[in-house]
Design a protein around this motif. Structure first.
Motif, PDB file in Angstrom:
ATOM      1  N   LEU A   1      -0.355   1.819  14.466  1.00 44.00           N
ATOM      2  CA  LEU A   1      -1.232   1.847  13.155  1.00 44.00           C
ATOM      3  C   LEU A   1      -2.067   0.544  13.210  1.00 44.00           C
ATOM      4  CD1 LEU A   1       1.722   2.462  10.488  1.00 44.00           C
ATOM      5  CD2 LEU A   1       0.402   4.173  11.605  1.00 44.00           C
ATOM      6  N   GLY A   2      -3.231   0.873  12.936  1.00 43.25           N
ATOM      7  CA  GLY A   2      -4.318  -0.215  13.442  1.00 43.25           C
ATOM      8  C   GLY A   2      -4.693   0.294  14.934  1.00 43.25           C
ATOM      9  N   GLY A   3      -4.758   1.462  15.270  1.00 47.60           N
ATOM     10  CA  GLY A   3      -4.714   1.913  16.686  1.00 47.60           C
ATOM     11  C   GLY A   3      -6.383   1.557  17.188  1.00 47.60           C
TER      12      GLY A   3
ATOM     13  N   ARG B   1      -5.225  -4.244   9.560  1.00 46.74           N
ATOM     14  CA  ARG B   1      -6.162  -5.390   8.799  1.00 46.74           C
ATOM     15  C   ARG B   1      -6.927  -5.072   7.952  1.00 46.74           C
ATOM     16  NH1 ARG B   1      -7.516 -10.781  10.154  1.00 46.74           N
ATOM     17  NH2 ARG B   1      -6.667 -10.751  12.183  1.00 46.74           N
ATOM     18  N   VAL B   2      -6.432  -5.093   6.576  1.00 46.22           N
ATOM     19  CA  VAL B   2      -6.971  -4.414   5.512  1.00 46.22           C
ATOM     20  C   VAL B   2      -8.426  -5.163   5.331  1.00 46.22           C
ATOM     21  CG1 VAL B   2      -6.937  -3.902   3.043  1.00 46.22           C
ATOM     22  CG2 VAL B   2      -4.815  -3.815   4.349  1.00 46.22           C
ATOM     23  N   ARG B   3      -9.525  -4.411   5.256  1.00 42.78           N
ATOM     24  CA  ARG B   3     -11.007  -5.114   4.903  1.00 42.78           C
ATOM     25  C   ARG B   3     -11.381  -5.525   6.422  1.00 42.78           C
ATOM     26  NH1 ARG B   3     -14.456  -6.555   0.858  1.00 42.78           N
ATOM     27  NH2 ARG B   3     -16.353  -6.712   1.721  1.00 42.78           N
ATOM     28  N   GLY B   4     -10.588  -5.636   7.684  1.00 44.70           N
ATOM     29  CA  GLY B   4     -10.961  -6.029   8.707  1.00 44.70           C
ATOM     30  C   GLY B   4     -11.226  -7.645   8.879  1.00 44.70           C
ATOM     31  N   LEU B   5     -12.164  -7.821   9.977  1.00 42.99           N
ATOM     32  CA  LEU B   5     -12.432  -9.186  10.082  1.00 42.99           C
ATOM     33  C   LEU B   5     -13.434  -9.543   9.084  1.00 42.99           C
ATOM     34  CD1 LEU B   5     -12.634  -9.362  14.005  1.00 42.99           C
ATOM     35  CD2 LEU B   5     -11.080 -10.653  12.493  1.00 42.99           C
ATOM     36  N   GLU B   6     -14.151  -8.926   8.424  1.00 46.61           N
ATOM     37  CA  GLU B   6     -14.818  -9.220   7.216  1.00 46.61           C
ATOM     38  C   GLU B   6     -14.166  -9.736   6.265  1.00 46.61           C
ATOM     39  OE1 GLU B   6     -14.904  -6.373   8.506  1.00 46.61           O
ATOM     40  OE2 GLU B   6     -16.927  -5.623   9.151  1.00 46.61           O
ATOM     41  N   GLY B   7     -12.761  -9.205   5.887  1.00 48.64           N
ATOM     42  CA  GLY B   7     -12.026  -9.692   5.042  1.00 48.64           C
ATOM     43  C   GLY B   7     -11.474 -11.112   5.245  1.00 48.64           C
TER      44      GLY B   7
ATOM     45  N   TYR C   1      -4.966 -12.430   1.805  1.00 51.27           N
ATOM     46  CA  TYR C   1      -4.986 -11.779   2.823  1.00 51.27           C
ATOM     47  C   TYR C   1      -3.416 -11.044   2.551  1.00 51.27           C
ATOM     48  CZ  TYR C   1      -4.616  -9.629   7.698  1.00 51.27           C
ATOM     49  OH  TYR C   1      -4.414  -8.970   9.000  1.00 51.27           O
ATOM     50  N   GLY C   2      -2.630 -11.708   1.967  1.00 47.36           N
ATOM     51  CA  GLY C   2      -1.285 -10.958   1.724  1.00 47.36           C
ATOM     52  C   GLY C   2      -1.482  -9.980   0.266  1.00 47.36           C
ATOM     53  N   LEU C   3      -2.333 -10.573  -0.669  1.00 44.14           N
ATOM     54  CA  LEU C   3      -2.574  -9.697  -1.769  1.00 44.14           C
ATOM     55  C   LEU C   3      -3.027  -8.429  -1.680  1.00 44.14           C
ATOM     56  CD1 LEU C   3      -3.388 -12.536  -4.246  1.00 44.14           C
ATOM     57  CD2 LEU C   3      -1.453 -11.146  -4.582  1.00 44.14           C
ATOM     58  N   ARG C   4      -4.029  -8.286  -0.501  1.00 45.27           N
ATOM     59  CA  ARG C   4      -4.636  -6.876  -0.176  1.00 45.27           C
ATOM     60  C   ARG C   4      -3.982  -6.158   0.571  1.00 45.27           C
ATOM     61  NH1 ARG C   4      -7.896 -10.529   2.249  1.00 45.27           N
ATOM     62  NH2 ARG C   4      -8.458 -10.145   4.683  1.00 45.27           N
TER      63      ARG C   4
ATOM     64  N   VAL D   1      -0.432  -5.915   1.077  1.00 45.73           N
ATOM     65  CA  VAL D   1       0.974  -5.762   0.661  1.00 45.73           C
ATOM     66  C   VAL D   1       1.112  -4.304   0.046  1.00 45.73           C
ATOM     67  CG1 VAL D   1       2.967  -6.161  -1.111  1.00 45.73           C
ATOM     68  CG2 VAL D   1       2.166  -7.800   0.501  1.00 45.73           C
ATOM     69  N   PRO D   2       0.013  -4.101  -0.856  1.00 46.22           N
ATOM     70  CA  PRO D   2      -0.037  -2.647  -1.541  1.00 46.22           C
ATOM     71  C   PRO D   2      -0.180  -1.637  -0.491  1.00 46.22           C
ATOM     72  CG  PRO D   2      -1.400  -3.974  -2.650  1.00 46.22           C
ATOM     73  CD  PRO D   2      -1.109  -4.950  -1.517  1.00 46.22           C
ATOM     74  N   VAL D   3      -1.180  -1.858   0.654  1.00 45.13           N
ATOM     75  CA  VAL D   3      -1.231  -1.011   1.676  1.00 45.13           C
ATOM     76  C   VAL D   3      -0.023  -0.800   2.709  1.00 45.13           C
ATOM     77  CG1 VAL D   3      -2.561  -0.136   3.620  1.00 45.13           C
ATOM     78  CG2 VAL D   3      -3.682  -1.370   1.864  1.00 45.13           C
ATOM     79  N   ALA D   4       0.574  -1.904   2.995  1.00 42.84           N
ATOM     80  CA  ALA D   4       1.865  -2.034   3.612  1.00 42.84           C
ATOM     81  C   ALA D   4       3.026  -1.324   2.999  1.00 42.84           C
ATOM     82  CB  ALA D   4       2.284  -3.361   4.042  1.00 42.84           C
ATOM     83  N   ARG D   5       3.102  -1.350   1.653  1.00 46.02           N
ATOM     84  CA  ARG D   5       4.071  -0.913   0.940  1.00 46.02           C
ATOM     85  C   ARG D   5       4.044   0.625   0.941  1.00 46.02           C
ATOM     86  NH1 ARG D   5       4.539  -4.618  -4.006  1.00 46.02           N
ATOM     87  NH2 ARG D   5       6.795  -6.049  -3.547  1.00 46.02           N
ATOM     88  N   ALA D   6       2.836   1.240   0.863  1.00 48.40           N
ATOM     89  CA  ALA D   6       2.435   2.587   1.044  1.00 48.40           C
ATOM     90  C   ALA D   6       2.616   3.350   2.352  1.00 48.40           C
ATOM     91  CB  ALA D   6       0.900   2.776   0.539  1.00 48.40           C
ATOM     92  N   ILE D   7       2.320   2.561   3.320  1.00 50.83           N
ATOM     93  CA  ILE D   7       2.627   3.007   4.713  1.00 50.83           C
ATOM     94  C   ILE D   7       4.201   2.932   4.996  1.00 50.83           C
ATOM     95  CG2 ILE D   7       2.561   2.254   7.148  1.00 50.83           C
ATOM     96  CD1 ILE D   7      -0.214   1.126   6.598  1.00 50.83           C
TER      97      ILE D   7
END
Length: 438
Positions: free
Chosen positions: A9-11, A84-90, A116-119, A121-127
């Protein structure tokens, strides 16, 4: 043994060829690699690198790519999470907003790590929830940062089938053993991800660490030069390199404020150029990628006083991931420093807290080994950072902006409610991924 399916994931991520390379020419159970990413162009670029990397390698695993998460996960034996949610821009936003308040701008430590964690964690939980439904027997290896926090979030759905990895503790252990001039040793290490200490190096019943601390050889390796012999002797331990952000915070903030660009800005510029090159030019894509990778590794933590880094020793996170997969797939005993649920290993923390400690791994997964525990000087810091992590998890679960502010204010490198309020407001302004906080 039947072949195993590894899903990354993040391939489309820049470091995926490292994982792929670790599989090549090895006695690996992985016969199929599936790359999943939300960015098709990055998937195509990295897919090209992997094709050139595997050219001529007998028995190389097959590689496929998809943007469909359920398709990717179906039939998975192992899932490597490196999103990486929002990528390096984040990451750049994480760094610059923090520095705008005069606090540390770093990817996993302090304000940037909390954002970084706040954006994430929701995605990681969904995965994790999707994995539990689509591939409930898969083993999940998490490298997504902040690694300890994200592993703990995923464990709510996956239990002990998610294991966090980081290369820093293993690399520290190798350097210390090499400085001692012994072929092998038993390492005592305890803490959280990016917040741990090596506290003993035993050969038989004898602890060699006091001898190393008293010797000029203490400054022959990276952490010795970073922290200095006097400081290490006063600690009676060798800290993970990330403790530098806590021990010398003011100097590092000054250095970051004075720098022309942050680490994130450097990587963003470098990777934009790299991906553009990979998709528009002819020639060996792997060689082109590898040249950029060497430049990236050589400048790691340069701002923190390490200068050009020698990466010749190898053994990065990709080798930790491979060793972990092999131990589970082949039911072969292996000892690794990993991020797992505490299970009473460190008495200062509850059983479900994810900690970074030496573990024994076999076909049943990873279990913490008996521990010497935390050094006394590190207990309060570890408890405070774990409390911050828990506040981030609760804020992400409830969508509470007030709890997000509390998490930010609780961190020892911020320690201010007004600053925390301004930080959360600024992050929400620049990161739509945090709009769920109300």
């Amino acid at each position: 043994m039947p072949g195993k399916r590894l899903v990354i994931l993040g391939g489309g991520g820049f470091r995926v060829p490292l994982v792929h390379g670790a599989l090549l020419g090895r006695d690996s159970p992985i016969t199929e690699v599936v790359l999943h990413d939300v960015d098709v162009s990055r998937l195509n670029a990295i897919g090209r690198v992997l094709r050139h990397q595997a050219a001529g390698v007998v028995g190389a695993p097959s590689v496929e790519a998809t943007t469909d998460l359920t398709e990717a996960l179906t039939g998975a034996d192992f899932v490597f999470s490196a999103i990486r949610v929002r990528g390096l821009e984040g990451r750049v936003i994480d760094e610059r907003v923090a520095l705008g308040e005069g606090v540390l701008g770093q990817e996993t430590v302090g304000a940037g790590g909390i954002a970084y964690g706040l954006r994430t964690v929701p995605v990681a939980r969904a995965i994790a929830r999707r994995i539990s439904l689509v591939a409930p027997d898969a083993w999940v290896i998490n490298f997504t940062n902040p690694a300890g926090l994200v592993t703990e979030a995923m464990s709510e759905f996956l239990g002990d089938r998610v294991i966090g990895i980081c290369d820093s503790p293993s690399a520290l252990a190798r350097r210390v053993v090499r400085a001692l001039g012994v072929p092998s040793a038993s390492i005592s290490y305890a803490g959280l991800n990016h917040l741990g200490w090596l506290t003993a190096v035993r050969v038989g019943e004898r602890d060699l660490l006091p001898e190393l601390l008293a010797s000029p050889a203490i400054e022959s390796f990276e952490e010795g030069r970073l922290f200095g012999a006097a400081h290490l002797r006063s600690l009676g331990a060798v800290p993970n390199e990330y403790l530098h952000y806590y021990y010398d915070n003011e100097a590092l903030v000054r250095a970051e404020l004075a720098a022309e660009e942050t680490r994130g800005e450097f990587l963003l510029r470098q990777q934009r150029d790299c991906y553009a090159m990979l998709t528009t030019t002819e020639g060996d894509a792997f060689e082109a990628w590898d040249a950029v990778r060497r430049q990236r590794d050589a400048t790691y933590m340069a701002m923190e006083g390490l200068g050009e880094r020698d990466d010749a020793e190898g053994g990065g996170y990709e080798d930790v991931a491979l060793a972990l997969m092999l131990a589970i797939a082949q039911n072969s005993r292996q000892e690794l420093i990993l991020n797992v649920r505490n299970r009473g290993t460190l008495p200062e923390l509850d059983d479900d807290a994810v900690v970074e400690v030496p573990c024994v791994v076999d076909g049943s997964g990873a279990r913490p080994l008996p521990s010497d525990g935390l050094p006394s000087h590190g207990v309060d810091l570890v408890k405070r950072i774990k409390a911050t992590d828990r506040a981030v998890l609760t804020a992400a679960d409830t969508g509470s902006r007030a709890l997000a502010v509390r998490a930010m204010a609780a961190h020892p490198l911020i320690d201010s409610v007004p600053v925390a309020r301004r930080l959360i407001a600024a992050y929400q302004e620049k990161l739509p991924e945090l709009n769920y906080l109300t």
